[in-house]
Design a protein around this motif. Structure first.
Motif, PDB file in Angstrom:
ATOM      1  N   ILE A   1       0.836  -1.189   0.000  1.00 41.50           N
ATOM      2  CA  ILE A   1       0.000   0.000   0.000  1.00 41.50           C
ATOM      3  C   ILE A   1       0.874   1.243   0.000  1.00 41.50           C
ATOM      4  CG2 ILE A   1      -0.195   0.213   2.508  1.00 41.50           C
ATOM      5  CD1 ILE A   1      -3.100   0.586   0.050  1.00 41.50           C
ATOM      6  N   THR A   2       0.444   2.244  -0.718  1.00 43.04           N
ATOM      7  CA  THR A   2       1.123   3.552  -0.679  1.00 43.04           C
ATOM      8  C   THR A   2       0.072   4.613  -0.419  1.00 43.04           C
ATOM      9  OG1 THR A   2       0.889   3.847  -3.079  1.00 43.04           O
ATOM     10  CG2 THR A   2       2.914   2.806  -2.300  1.00 43.04           C
ATOM     11  N   SER A   3       0.517   5.717   0.174  1.00 45.80           N
ATOM     12  CA  SER A   3      -0.398   6.825   0.458  1.00 45.80           C
ATOM     13  C   SER A   3       0.198   8.126  -0.055  1.00 45.80           C
ATOM     14  CB  SER A   3      -0.676   6.940   1.956  1.00 45.80           C
ATOM     15  OG  SER A   3       0.524   7.263   2.652  1.00 45.80           O
ATOM     16  N   LYS A   4      -0.680   9.096  -0.294  1.00 49.30           N
ATOM     17  CA  LYS A   4      -0.212  10.385  -0.801  1.00 49.30           C
ATOM     18  C   LYS A   4      -1.185  11.474  -0.364  1.00 49.30           C
ATOM     19  CE  LYS A   4       0.770  12.864  -5.116  1.00 49.30           C
ATOM     20  NZ  LYS A   4       0.718  12.799  -6.585  1.00 49.30           N
ATOM     21  N   ILE A   5      -0.607  12.557   0.159  1.00 44.11           N
ATOM     22  CA  ILE A   5      -1.382  13.742   0.525  1.00 44.11           C
ATOM     23  C   ILE A   5      -0.985  14.867  -0.414  1.00 44.11           C
ATOM     24  CG2 ILE A   5      -1.905  15.426   2.313  1.00 44.11           C
ATOM     25  CD1 ILE A   5      -2.977  12.734   2.973  1.00 44.11           C
ATOM     26  N   ASP A   6      -1.950  15.512  -1.043  1.00 45.71           N
ATOM     27  CA  ASP A   6      -1.646  16.714  -1.836  1.00 45.71           C
ATOM     28  C   ASP A   6      -2.777  17.719  -1.618  1.00 45.71           C
ATOM     29  OD1 ASP A   6      -3.554  15.316  -3.233  1.00 45.71           O
ATOM     30  OD2 ASP A   6      -2.384  15.039  -5.058  1.00 45.71           O
ATOM     31  N   PHE A   7      -2.461  18.971  -1.950  1.00 43.57           N
ATOM     32  CA  PHE A   7      -3.423  20.043  -1.703  1.00 43.57           C
ATOM     33  C   PHE A   7      -3.246  21.107  -2.760  1.00 43.57           C
ATOM     34  CE2 PHE A   7       0.459  21.353   0.332  1.00 43.57           C
ATOM     35  CZ  PHE A   7       0.500  22.727   0.253  1.00 43.57           C
ATOM     36  N   LYS A   8      -4.243  22.034  -2.800  1.00 42.25           N
ATOM     37  CA  LYS A   8      -4.191  23.164  -3.724  1.00 42.25           C
ATOM     38  C   LYS A   8      -5.243  24.167  -3.294  1.00 42.25           C
ATOM     39  CE  LYS A   8      -7.485  21.440  -7.144  1.00 42.25           C
ATOM     40  NZ  LYS A   8      -8.441  22.517  -6.958  1.00 42.25           N
ATOM     41  N   PRO A   9      -5.033  25.438  -3.646  1.00 47.55           N
ATOM     42  CA  PRO A   9      -6.118  26.398  -3.466  1.00 47.55           C
ATOM     43  C   PRO A   9      -7.312  25.941  -4.297  1.00 47.55           C
ATOM     44  CG  PRO A   9      -4.066  27.546  -3.841  1.00 47.55           C
ATOM     45  CD  PRO A   9      -3.788  26.111  -4.110  1.00 47.55           C
TER      46      PRO A   9
ATOM     47  N   SER B   1       3.625  11.351   1.995  1.00 45.33           N
ATOM     48  CA  SER B   1       2.782  10.203   2.367  1.00 45.33           C
ATOM     49  C   SER B   1       2.440  10.280   3.844  1.00 45.33           C
ATOM     50  CB  SER B   1       3.517   8.896   2.067  1.00 45.33           C
ATOM     51  OG  SER B   1       4.704   8.802   2.840  1.00 45.33           O
ATOM     52  N   ILE B   2       1.472   9.451   4.227  1.00 41.68           N
ATOM     53  CA  ILE B   2       1.016   9.439   5.606  1.00 41.68           C
ATOM     54  C   ILE B   2       0.679   8.008   5.992  1.00 41.68           C
ATOM     55  CG2 ILE B   2      -1.387   9.875   4.961  1.00 41.68           C
ATOM     56  CD1 ILE B   2      -1.673  11.489   7.530  1.00 41.68           C
ATOM     57  N   ASN B   3       1.045   7.615   7.206  1.00 41.23           N
ATOM     58  CA  ASN B   3       0.716   6.288   7.706  1.00 41.23           C
ATOM     59  C   ASN B   3      -0.688   6.293   8.285  1.00 41.23           C
ATOM     60  OD1 ASN B   3       3.247   5.212   7.067  1.00 41.23           O
ATOM     61  ND2 ASN B   3       4.127   5.940   8.997  1.00 41.23           N
ATOM     62  N   THR B   4      -1.316   5.135   8.203  1.00 38.10           N
ATOM     63  CA  THR B   4      -2.677   5.030   8.727  1.00 38.10           C
ATOM     64  C   THR B   4      -2.690   5.257  10.241  1.00 38.10           C
ATOM     65  OG1 THR B   4      -4.632   3.646   8.882  1.00 38.10           O
ATOM     66  CG2 THR B   4      -2.533   2.503   9.042  1.00 38.10           C
ATOM     67  N   GLY B   5      -3.720   5.974  10.693  1.00 36.64           N
ATOM     68  CA  GLY B   5      -3.879   6.231  12.118  1.00 36.64           C
ATOM     69  C   GLY B   5      -2.971   7.325  12.659  1.00 36.64           C
ATOM     70  N   THR B   6      -2.337   8.137  11.750  1.00 41.97           N
ATOM     71  CA  THR B   6      -1.450   9.223  12.172  1.00 41.97           C
ATOM     72  C   THR B   6      -1.922  10.527  11.549  1.00 41.97           C
ATOM     73  OG1 THR B   6       0.075   8.914  10.319  1.00 41.97           O
ATOM     74  CG2 THR B   6       0.474   7.594  12.306  1.00 41.97           C
ATOM     75  N   TYR B   7      -1.245  11.621  11.950  1.00 44.95           N
ATOM     76  CA  TYR B   7      -1.555  12.897  11.327  1.00 44.95           C
ATOM     77  C   TYR B   7      -0.253  13.520  10.857  1.00 44.95           C
ATOM     78  CZ  TYR B   7       0.234  15.455  15.404  1.00 44.95           C
ATOM     79  OH  TYR B   7       1.051  15.957  16.381  1.00 44.95           O
ATOM     80  N   MET B   8      -0.411  14.533  10.010  1.00 46.41           N
ATOM     81  CA  MET B   8       0.745  15.295   9.566  1.00 46.41           C
ATOM     82  C   MET B   8       0.299  16.741   9.341  1.00 46.41           C
ATOM     83  SD  MET B   8       1.118  13.946   5.590  1.00 46.41           S
ATOM     84  CE  MET B   8       2.559  14.961   5.331  1.00 46.41           C
TER      85      MET B   8
END
Length: 946
Positions: free
Chosen positions: A382-390, A401-408
């Protein structure tokens, strides 16, 4: 005067006589001295005789007379003297000859003699007196008879031919034929021969489980051919001879996840293949069957639908050959691993400070998530990815990336307070991926007017011209009047919280083309617009679908008994095209007892399928379905109707497995389809008449029970009607028939006082009513005495014959068994009483078919002919009986049958005469005794005086 009388005898040796005058007979005696089996001849001695039947019947003549004796067509002349003493039997000529027999060993020997006695007897002149007749010589045994050890034999098993030969010198050639197989079993067999049928002879019948073979036996005396006989028997294919296949193999078929992970629930299919299927001994494979896991197919290889169940699934396969034999089952099992696409179970974003402390004016974003995936025994990652934009931008910024059950914490302090932001999390394994997006609003501002004064916002910064933007819960105390209610942003339902992400949808009160309240869905999922309703929707009126009403789950109708699903004239409910072997219901309902009934398709079959509440695995318990690629409705229900079941036209109720049924082709008769026999352990009742050609008692006894009433058998003819009974009697083999009393010994009657028979041909009584007779004269009892005295008593065995030819019997058999409904002779093959009749060329004329069929019937029915009985009888010969005791009159007599009433009356007359003679002798004896007594007294007196 000349008198000639011809009598045919029925003995193998005996006398042919002619009583040309009371007291005188001319006769021929004959005797078989020996028989030569090899030469097929009998040595016979024949004598011509002149006979006096009483002491007072004499002929005084010393002149030489001329006579002839004809034996088997050859005449022999001789001279003799006609002088004859009282009670004398005078042989006037003797001849011994060899008589050739017919090719079948039988012989009827014709004999005649003419004696020119030329004398006057009691005032009547007699010139030539003659006698003639036939003698049936004992048949010389010829062709050996045979019997088979069995009437049904499996290929691979032995059959024995038992040979009953007429002479120990006879030898035999034994042949076997079956289809194109011909084998000489023996060239020098004596009393038996055995043959084991090779298994490869099954190739003769590649499409059947039995066929007809023939054993033929030729009889030889040395090198001389005598004759041939044959018998048929049935060759069977043993149940062990069935088709085979080497294996049923299974392999992963791609269903969207590739094949490297093995079998995954919902992501892979299974390719099933029957390998190495072959018939046996000539048969071919006609059908295949593979089933398991809720799938089935009649192909040798097929791919299932998506495997929607995890765990062990077993598939079973069989093949069926052209004989209808099914192979042993073979199975293959697969283990389907449980698999679920990656899921995001929790996802939340807020503005915050750099230390992740929540703050509505923060320039950072805190992202927290929890997700799940299937490991597939360690093969999946499994891989995860966080992205954002206006929100107003189109370019996403990768935040890692972010691990399950955590925050960043993301944004690096650059998250503007006057802008909204989209934050997206993407989770991806090796098979699929899932994303969720949430909106971070601007920093909190009670009210903000955009620079330029064209935009205003409450609870956030104003970002867009010409827009009233409210980021707070809004309560409207009055009405909201608008032409359209537009949703400027997409909303994502997630655990009860809404987050902004942008988009568009609306509710429009249309008064133009549609004139209705229009709901316009969004396109956030791509493709067509979509409206989803999370809660129940109740429709009090009609629900009309102009396009397709698609159900991803199911439609539930209320259980109040009054709900209906209706379609317009051109409307319908459609299910999508289904994959081979998969079951796709489009309507399903569960009963109050927990059973389920569905309407849908399985392969190319469509209909109703039911599942019992107790079922725990895939499968169907009952079905009623249409075969879309054929012309049938198939069901494994019992069909119960409370009204008529109607069949149109000339069609039948047809039992396909056995090839029979019921049908009607006119308005009069209900017919057996395929001319099948009708069997019942009960009764067949007809209120008017039972119309039939034969009533055949297969059990050996036919009971007709009148139930206490009179039983009428009406021959229904104007005159000359006959009641014929022609079946084997219960003793030795023969064709005689019997009327008998099975309640024990006692009186029986044929006819009664009001409906009498004038004569009964056979052993029994006869009418003796004086009013039924005329020209009544007293018979001379002395003549009857002389007749009885001259009779010879014989032991003999009888020959039973049918009063017809084999060809005539075969023609009757042909008419009763080989005519179609139009009265034409059939050409197709047919089996009758285990005897198979071959198929003929359909281009033959009716006369040619008739000729060939009669020949075939005669060959295959050797019982059509005479039959010799073995029981020993006692009686007289008809040629020695007085004329008045035989049937010669217009009541059907032919001189070969005895009138038993006349016969017994003759015995009575002879007995009366004998009684008179005895009484006379007794009187004479008494007179002699008295005279002897007197003589004795005289002698005693003389002696005493001496």
């Amino acid at each position: 005067m000349s008198l000639e009388k011809t009598i045919n005898t029925r003995a193998t040796s005996g006398t042919i006589s002619n009583s040309f005058r009371n007291g005188y007979k001319v006769q021929i005696t004959w005797k078989v001295n020996s028989q030569n089996v090899a030469n097929n001849t009998s040595n016979v001695t024949v004598q011509a005789q002149l006979v006096s039947t009483g002491s007072s019947y004499t002929i005084s003549s010393s002149a030489t007379k001329n006579g002839t004796l004809t034996i088997n067509g050859t005449s022999y002349s001789f001279t003799f003297s006609a002088g004859l003493s009282g009670s004398q039997t005078k042989t006037v000529f003797t001849k011994t000859v060899d008589i050739p027999h017919n090719s079948d060993g039988t012989k009827t020997l014709s004999m005649s003699t003419t004696l020119g006695i030329n004398v006057t007897l009691s005032g009547t002149y007699w010139s030539n007196v003659s006698a003639s007749g036939n003698g049936n010589l004992n048949a010389i045994p010829r062709t050996s008879s045979i019997s088979l050890s069995a009437s049904n034999v499996n290929v691979g098993s032995a059959i024995t031919v038992n040979i009953n030969r007429a002479s120990s010198a006879f030898t035999h050639k034994v042949f076997y034929s079956f289809g194109n197989k011909s084998v000489t079993i023996s060239t020098n067999a004596t009393t038996s021969a055995s043959y084991t049928i090779p298994t490869d002879h099954a190739t003769v019948i590649p499409n059947a489980i039995s066929g007809t073979a023939t054993i033929s036996v030729d009889t030889y005396n040395g090198s001389t051919y005598i004759g041939s006989t044959s018998k048929v028997f049935t060759v069977n294919i043993p149940t062990t001879m069935k088709p085979t296949f080497s294996s049923l193999s299974a392999s992963v078929a791609d269903g969207g996840a590739g094949t490297s992970y093995g079998y995954l629930k919902g992501k892979t299919k299974c390719l099933l293949t029957i390998n190495g299927a072959s018939g046996i001994q000539g048969s071919t494979i006609k059908s295949y069957n593979i089933s398991g896991g809720g799938f089935s197919s009649n192909a040798s290889s097929f791919t299932t639908g998506l495997l929607n169940n995890s765990g062990l699934i077993t598939f079973t396969a069989t093949v069926t050959d052209s004989r209808g034999r099914t192979s042993d089952e073979k199975t293959v099992s697969i283990n389907v691993q449980d698999y679920n696409s990656p899921t995001i179970t929790e996802f939340n974003v807020i503005r915050c400070l750099s230390d992740a402390t929540a703050n509505d004016d923060g320039t950072y974003i805190k992202v927290w998530t929890r997700y799940e995936y299937t490991t597939i025994d360690g093969k999946n990652t499994i891989t995860s990815k966080i992205d954002f934009k206006p929100t107003s931008d189109s370019t996403w910024i990768d935040a890692g990336s972010i691990n399950t059950g955590t925050y960043m914490v993301i944004g690096s302090g650059g998250i503007a307070t006057d802008k909204s932001y989209d934050v997206r999390v993407t989770i991806k394994d090796k098979i699929g991926s899932v994303s969720k997006t949430m909106v971070i609003p601007t920093a909190f501002v009670t009210m903000d007017i955009k620079r330029g004064g064209k935009g205003i916002a409450f609870g956030k910064a104003s970002e867009t011209d010409n827009l009233l933007d409210i980021a707070m819960d809004t309560t409207v105390r009055g009405q909201v009047n608008t032409n359209a209610l537009n949703f400027a942003d997409y909303k994502n339902w997630d655990t009860g919280n809404f987050n902004e992400t942008g988009g568009g949808a609306s509710i429009v009160n249309d008064n133009e083309g549609y004139k209705s309240l229009m709901i316009l869905g969004n396109r956030s999922g791509g493709g067509d617009r979509k409206i989803s309703m999370y809660d129940d929707v109740f429709v009090s009126g009609s629900l009309n679908a102009k396009g397709v009403l698609q159900l991803n789950s199911h439609m539930t109708l209320p259980n109040n008994g009054g709900s209906w699903l209706n379609g317009a004239t051109n409307g319908n409910i459609r299910g999508s095209q289904q994959s081979t072997g998969s079951y796709h219901p489009i309507i399903s309902q569960t009963t109050s007892g927990g059973h389920k009934i569905s309407l849908g398709g399985l392969g190319d079959n469509f209909g109703f399928h039911t599942y019992l509440a107790s079922r725990t695995e895939n499968g169907v318990d009952r079905y009623f379905r249409f075969a879309c690629n054929g012309d049938r409705i198939n069901t494994n229900f019992s069909l119960q109707s409370e009204n008529h079941i109607r069949v149109m036209g000339n069609n039948a109720y047809y039992f396909e497995t056995h090839g029979g049924g019921w049908h009607m082709t006119d308005t009069t008769w209900v017919r057996s389809f395929g001319d099948k026999n009708i069997y019942t352990g009960g009764r067949i009742k007809a209120n008017t008449a039972l119309e039939t050609r034969y009533i055949d008692s297969t059990g050996g006894q036919l009971d007709i029970n009148a139930k206490g009433n009179t039983l009428f058998i009406n021959t229904n003819a104007q005159s000359g009607a006959n009641l014929n009974i022609n079946r084997n009697w219960s003793g030795s083999s023969g064709t005689e028939s019997s009327f008998y009393n099975n309640k024990g010994n006692g009186w029986g009657f044929i006819g009664n006082s009001g409906q009498a028979f004038y004569r009964v041909y056979g052993a029994g009584g006869s009418v003796s009513d004086r009013n039924k007779k005329y020209e009544i004269l007293k018979a001379d009892i002395e003549t009857q005495y002389e007749n009885v005295k001259d009779l010879n008593i014989y032991n003999y065995r009888t020959i039973s014959t049918l009063n017809t030819t084999k060809e005539k019997l075969a023609e009757d058999f042909l008419r009763n068994n080989f005519l179609d409904e139009q009265g034409d002779y059939i050409t197709y093959a047919k089996t009758i009483d285990s005897t198979e009749y071959v198929e003929l060329d359909e281009n033959l004329s009716q006369e040619e078919i008739k000729e060939l069929r009669i020949k075939e019937i005669v060959e295959k029915n050797p019982q059509f002919g005479e039959c010799k009985r073995e029981d020993l009888s006692l009686g007289c010969m008809i040629d020695e009986m007085p004329l008045e005791t035989t049937f010669y009159d217009n009541e059907g007599g032919d001189g070969k049958s005895v009138d038993m009433y006349s016969y017994t009356t003759m015995i009575l007359g002879a007995t009366k005469h004998l009684i008179g003679k005895v009484e006379t002798l007794e009187r004479e004896n008494e007179e002699l005794r008295i005279r002897l007594d007197k003589m004795e007294d005289m002698l005693n007196g003389i002696i005493n005086r001496g």
